[in-house]
Design an enzyme around this catalytic site. Structure first.
Site: not given
Ligand SMILES: NC(=O)c1ccc[n+]([C@@H]2O[C@H](COP(=O)([O-])OP(=O)(O)OC[C@H]3O[C@@H](n4cnc5c(N)ncnc54)[C@H](O)[C@@H]3O)[C@@H](O)[C@H]2O)c1
Ligand SMILES: [Zn+2]
Length: 379
Positions: A135, A157, A199, A241, A251, A255, A259, A262, A266, A279
């Site tokens: 929980r 999120k 971003e 942010k 949101e 918030r 987007n 986006h 998307h 992305h």
């Molecule tokens: N929660 C939120 O508010 C929010 C907002 C935006 C995106 N997201 C989510 O975030 C995800 C994408 O995150 P991301 O772009 O960080 O991708 P990711 O976490 O997949 O990382 C991208 C790649 O970089 C590698 N990597 C990470 N750090 C590294 C480093 N310091 N050195 C070398 N390699 C490294 C990872 O292993 C991976 O292969 C998506 O699932 C998306 O939905 C969430």
């Molecule tokens: Zn984004």
């Protein structure tokens, strides 16, 4: 619209602090170079040393796992590390269940703390597991991609994906601390780094003309990972942010401004089956389309899309729509989860740093902008 925060410690020029004020869910975002080696120490003012479980990818474990764990042990924490495979497919209920199994095998209780060491995939997955295991147990974010430093690690999120859609199962669940080490970006691929910059550009467009101008002037330093310039853009982005999340944590409306770009982004990601663009690249193209739509709807001058395109190009980001069927794009827009009562909400730009949430954009208006784009081959 957001307050500049004082430095975390006057005598520690290597660390900056941005606070996020959410009552009892408030926390700090600490930003610095090399601070991954101090996470245990930084956690001490919040928790008595007990048990931490660091969750990360194998490649990030190889790069940074030992350094993070060493400081926890030094500070008296009982420490375990769990690896999960890389990639978006790890954001699944199946992977979450494997983590629950591990945590139960380790006899983790509600005093145990999870540490998400990685990018947005790790952050979203670990946050979701923390929100649901027994929980809810505390977790902290140690983001290692630019996207996670400026976006996903802040704001609470958390989610996993469902075969029918991304982020369909999740919870709003805030971390207790974010430790953002800029040095980790040195090992990140150029493509992922630049995607994170999209971003940052977004924050400039929606809330801060000075940040946008700073990027326009200093893009070379930023591309070359100059730590001072990087500190400024990460701190400013986190402050923006934080300020948005403080006003509308769940949101309900405001918030949504995060987007910006986006809605188109998307659609581009999904119609190219998540294989052509990461992305941030899709968001870059989406932001260009959103500003063109803003101009075509009479909200902003021609100068806005022109400056945005020039900046994104300088940062090495794509600005042109791939060859897609515009009707398919429209259909995809209506399937986006932000569609309410079949109206597409758009974040339109009035000028750099100022936006408006609009739900009156007609399909004809959107089609006009899509069709005006040379890279669309079919209608
Ligand atoms: N929660 C939120 O508010 C929010 C907002 C935006 C995106 N997201 C989510 O975030 C995800 C994408 O995150 P991301 O772009 O960080 O991708 P990711 O976490 O997949 O990382 C991208 C790649 O970089 C590698 N990597 C990470 N750090 C590294 C480093 N310091 N050195 C070398 N390699 C490294 C990872 O292993 C991976 O292969 C998506 O699932 C998306 O939905 C969430
Ligand atoms: Zn984004």
């Amino acid at each position: 619209m957001y307050a500049e925060q004082p430095s975390f410690k006057e005598n520690n020029k290597n660390m900056q602090r941005v606070g996020i004020e959410l009552g009892e869910r408030s926390y700090d975002i600490l930003i610095g170079s090399g601070i991954r080696k101090q996470v245990g120490e930084l956690l001490k003012p919040i928790f008595e040393p007990s048990r931490v479980i660091v969750i990360t990818h194998p490649s990030i474990n190889n790069l940074y796992g030992e350094e993070v764990v060493a400081n926890f042990i030094e500070q008296g924490w009982t420490t375990d590390i769990i690896e999960v495979p890389e990639g978006e497919s790890s954001k699944s209920l199946g992977q979450a269940e494997k983590l629950y199994d591990h945590l139960l095998e380790l006899n983790c209780d509600r005093k145990s703390i999870l540490v998400a060491l990685g990018g947005g995939v790790i952050g979203d997955l670990v946050g979701f597991v923390a929100a649901t295991y027994q929980r809810g147990i505390p977790f902290i974010q140690v983001p290692t991609t630019l996207l996670s430093l400026v976006d996903s690690s802040v704001g609470g999120k958390t989610a996993v994906n469902h075969p029918k859609g991304k982020n369909m199962i999740g919870a709003f669940y805030q971390p207790r601390l974010v430790v953002a080490d800029l040095e980790t970006l040195q090992t990140l691929s150029q493509k992922e780094y630049r995607a994170g910059l999209a971003e940052v550009v977004k924050y400039g467009v929606i809330a801060d003309a000075n940040l946008f101008e700073f990027l326009e002037t200093n893009y070379e330093k930023i591309i070359n990972l100059d730590q001072n310039f990087l500190t400024h853009i990460v701190k400013t982005s986190c402050a923006i942010k934080a300020s948005v999340v403080e006003k509308d944590e769940r949101e309900s409306h405001y918030r949504m401004i995060l987007n910006f770009g986006h809605t188109f982004g998307h659609a581009i990601e999904s119609l190219t089956e998540y294989s052509q663009f990461v992305h941030g690249e899709a968001v870059a193209i989406g932001m260009v389309l959103a500003t063109k739509l803003s101009h075509s709807a009479g909200k902003c001058s021609e100068d806005v899309p022109r400056r945005l395109e020039a900046l994104l190009k300088n940062l090495g980001l794509p600005v042109n729509m791939p060859a897609l069927n515009s009707s398919a794009v429209i259909k995809s827009l209506y399937h986006d989860k932000k569609t309410v009562e079949n109206k597409i909400k758009f974040i339109l730009v009035k000028e750099i740093g100022s936006i408006e949430i609009v739900d009156q954009v007609s399909e004809a208006e959107i089609l006009k902008v899509l069709r005006a784009n040379l890279f669309i081959t079919k209608s």
